[in-house]
Scaffold this active site. Structure first.
Site, PDB file in Angstrom:
ATOM      1  CE  LYS A  20      45.969  45.608  52.166  1.00 10.35           C
ATOM      2  NZ  LYS A  20      45.630  46.220  52.286  1.00 10.35           N
ATOM      3  NE  ARG A  25      51.771  46.453  40.822  1.00 10.75           N
ATOM      4  CZ  ARG A  25      50.308  46.105  42.295  1.00 10.75           C
ATOM      5  NH1 ARG A  25      50.136  45.554  42.783  1.00 10.75           N
ATOM      6  NH2 ARG A  25      49.832  45.299  40.377  1.00 10.75           N
ATOM      7  NE  ARG A 120      41.364  35.607  45.468  1.00 11.07           N
ATOM      8  CZ  ARG A 120      41.173  36.827  45.641  1.00 11.07           C
ATOM      9  NH1 ARG A 120      42.149  36.439  47.087  1.00 11.07           N
ATOM     10  NH2 ARG A 120      41.630  37.469  45.565  1.00 11.07           N
ATOM     11  CD  GLN A 174      45.140  40.695  42.601  1.00 12.61           C
ATOM     12  OE1 GLN A 174      44.868  38.696  41.872  1.00 12.61           O
ATOM     13  NE2 GLN A 174      45.363  41.174  43.618  1.00 12.61           N
ATOM     14  CG  ASP A 319      41.176  45.667  47.169  1.00 17.37           C
ATOM     15  OD1 ASP A 319      40.307  44.298  46.426  1.00 17.37           O
ATOM     16  OD2 ASP A 319      42.265  46.291  46.760  1.00 17.37           O
ATOM     17  CE  LYS A 346      38.873  41.318  44.185  1.00 13.77           C
ATOM     18  NZ  LYS A 346      40.379  41.847  43.262  1.00 13.77           N
ATOM     19  NE  ARG A 350      36.886  40.728  49.904  1.00 15.10           N
ATOM     20  CZ  ARG A 350      38.106  41.695  50.016  1.00 15.10           C
ATOM     21  NH1 ARG A 350      37.873  42.160  48.690  1.00 15.10           N
ATOM     22  NH2 ARG A 350      39.783  41.378  50.514  1.00 15.10           N
ATOM     23  NE  ARG A 391      40.742  44.766  51.548  1.00 14.19           N
ATOM     24  CZ  ARG A 391      41.398  44.441  50.407  1.00 14.19           C
ATOM     25  NH1 ARG A 391      41.617  44.041  49.445  1.00 14.19           N
ATOM     26  NH2 ARG A 391      42.425  45.745  50.389  1.00 14.19           N
TER      27      ARG A 391
HETATM   28  C1  S3P Z   1      45.705  44.112  43.728  1.00 12.32           C
HETATM   29  C2  S3P Z   1      44.469  44.264  42.700  1.00 12.32           C
HETATM   30  C3  S3P Z   1      42.724  44.142  42.947  1.00 12.32           C
HETATM   31  C4  S3P Z   1      43.190  43.853  44.025  1.00 12.32           C
HETATM   32  C5  S3P Z   1      43.661  43.054  45.400  1.00 12.32           C
HETATM   33  C6  S3P Z   1      45.414  43.849  44.649  1.00 12.32           C
HETATM   34  C7  S3P Z   1      46.934  44.894  43.008  1.00 12.32           C
HETATM   35  O1  S3P Z   1      42.957  42.389  42.494  1.00 12.32           O
HETATM   36  O2  S3P Z   1      41.107  43.643  44.666  1.00 12.32           O
HETATM   37  O3  S3P Z   1      43.291  43.778  46.197  1.00 12.32           O
HETATM   38  O4  S3P Z   1      48.034  44.828  43.855  1.00 12.32           O
HETATM   39  O5  S3P Z   1      47.059  44.472  41.563  1.00 12.32           O
HETATM   40  P1  S3P Z   1      42.104  42.108  40.825  1.00 12.32           P
HETATM   41  O6  S3P Z   1      43.269  42.638  39.857  1.00 12.32           O
HETATM   42  O7  S3P Z   1      42.169  40.810  41.546  1.00 12.32           O
HETATM   43  O8  S3P Z   1      41.215  42.618  40.319  1.00 12.32           O
END
Ligand code: S3P
Length: 429
Positions: A20, A25, A120, A174, A319, A346, A350, A391
């Site tokens: 994912k 991306r 969030r 992210q 995750d 999240k 969680r 999840r």
């Molecule tokens: C992700 C980064 C993570 C992860 C999310 C996907 C990504 O989040 O928990 O499921 O694709 O960059 P955070 O950047 O908030 O830690």
């Protein structure tokens, strides 16, 4: 969803949907490139539809047929539909990565999402984007820990960006990716650092497309047509594989293989933790696809013992914590997870959700501000609630292989792994 308990070992070889994080991306960067991208093994689930849908609203549609994503990019320019309202569903990755693209390309648009996504925290991207000069405005909201912070909807208007040096206070891929994408459209170089080994897919993919990102330094693109389109096959999602691997780890005598999984070292904490708990994990056939290491992962169950999960290991398995909590529930001794406050931000809080749901199944669990402790061997079964978290739904379902569990709201798993039930069933035959 009610899961039938089993004392028959899990056996067999399966594949999981494409990753994912990479899928988000691929679609976004393809949209920012010049030319047509074509990527196979592209997953079709709630969160990937969120990114494709949002890009479509902004004027960059894509098609997905037989797992092949086709998308004609617009280049690194303002998105074609000016003033679009792009809906990101439940997907924070979609919103945070797109935010970087809107700021970097000087687009006028609004990003919004589900009720859950609106809760969030977006201050982690809004503040540094504004420091770069972006005209972005959030909406005041309350984050999981009761702070008043910038949340969605996010409003973007064109403004020139200047490269900055910025250290993120949190280990968030992210947030880091958002800034790296924006920096491609800035004047002058930027440098970003994060306090932990966050997933590096953005750097790998953008570099393969022609961008210059070295040692955390992002150089602006030479021209709007600098990014080359993408071709290839998406590696399997280790985050989906995790549920199957934990399922095999908790049912004695199991031996399963998940083929073609992305084993990027920033993502393989789950394998290291399961190994430390006593499962036998073997990685074979390693090769590269789309700039990422890919391999077959075989897990053979063994007696599980408790572990301490802390520091960088948490970042590398962020995750997978709900699934690992289930492994801990069947391990001997008390498993401790600490340094994991990010889990509270999240799809649900969680930490609270794992504690509540494992307790509902009779387990002895304690909650701390930055983690939890789980006493193995105390879980008895019952009714668990997915709480709108894909999840959590799959983790509780996996728990049901050993003790009787009904998962209420399990349909949310379509957000990330729609073929979860048949894939697990194939291993239980
Ligand atoms: C992700 C980064 C993570 C992860 C999310 C996907 C990504 O989040 O928990 O499921 O694709 O960059 P955070 O950047 O908030 O830690």
């Amino acid at each position: 969803m009610t899961v039938q308990t089993t004392d028959r070992p899990l056996k067999g070889t399966v594949e999981v949907p494409g990753d994912k994080s990479l899928a988000h991306r691929v679609a976004l960067f393809a949209a920012l490139s010049e030319g047509t991208s074509e990527v196979s093994h592209y997953p079709d689930s709630g969160v990937t539809r969120a990114m494709r849908g949002a890009l479509g609203s902004l004027g960059v549609p894509s098609s997905l047929e037989n797992g092949v994503l086709r998308l004609k990019g617009n280049g690194f320019r303002p998105f074609p539909v000016e003033g679009a309202r792009a809906f990101c569903g439940n997907s924070a990755t979609t919103m945070r990565l797109l935010a970087g693209a809107l700021a970097g390309t000087g687009s006028t648009a609004t990003l919004d999402g589900s009720e859950g996504l609106r809760r969030r925290p977006m201050d982690r991207i809004v503040e540094p984007l504004r420091a770069m000069g972006a005209d972005v405005r959030g909406t005041e909201g309350t984050s999981a820990d009761g702070r008043r912070v910038a949340c969605a909807p996010l409003y973007f208007k064109p403004a020139p960006l200047t490269g900055i040096e910025h250290s993120l206070g949190i280990a968030s891929a992210q947030a880091l990716s958002c800034l790296q994408i924006a920096a491609l459209g800035a004047t002058g170089e930027s440098r970003f650092t994060a306090p932990g080994p966050v997933r590096d897919h953005t750097i790998r993919l953008l570099r393969a497309m022609g961008a210059s990102i070295v040692d955390g330094r992002v150089a602006p693109l030479d021209s709007p047509s600098s990014l080359r389109p993408i071709r290839g096959r998406l590696p399997g999602d280790i985050s989906s594989a995790a549920f199957l691997l934990v399922a095999a780890a908790i049912v004695p005598g199991s031996r399963i293989t998940v083929r073609g999984v992305c084993v990027n070292p920033t993502r393989t904490g789950v394998l290291d933790i399961l190994k430390a708990m006593g499962a036998c994990v073997d990685i074979s056939g390693e090769h590269e696809e789309m700039g990422e290491p890919v391999a077959d992962v075989t897990l053979e169950s063994g007696p599980l013992k408790a572990v301490v999960v802390e520091g960088d290991m948490v970042v590398r398995a962020i995750d997978e914590m709900p699934a690992l909590a289930v492994a801990a529930a069947f391990a001997e001794g008390e498993t401790v997870v600490r340094d994991a406050r990010e889990l509270r931000y999240k799809e649900t809080d969680r930490i609270a959700a794992i504690v509540t749901q494992l307790r509902a199944l009779g387990a002895e669990v304690a909650e701390q501000d930055d983690g939890l402790t789980i006493r193995g061997g105390t879980v008895r079964g019952g009714i668990a609630h997915a709480n709108g978290d894909h999840r959590l739904a799959m983790s509780m379902a996996v728990c049901g292989l050993r003790v009787p569990v009904t998962v209420a709201g399990a349909e949310i798993l379509d957000e990330s792994f729609p073929s979860f039930a048949p894939t697990l069933q194939a291993l239980c035959r």
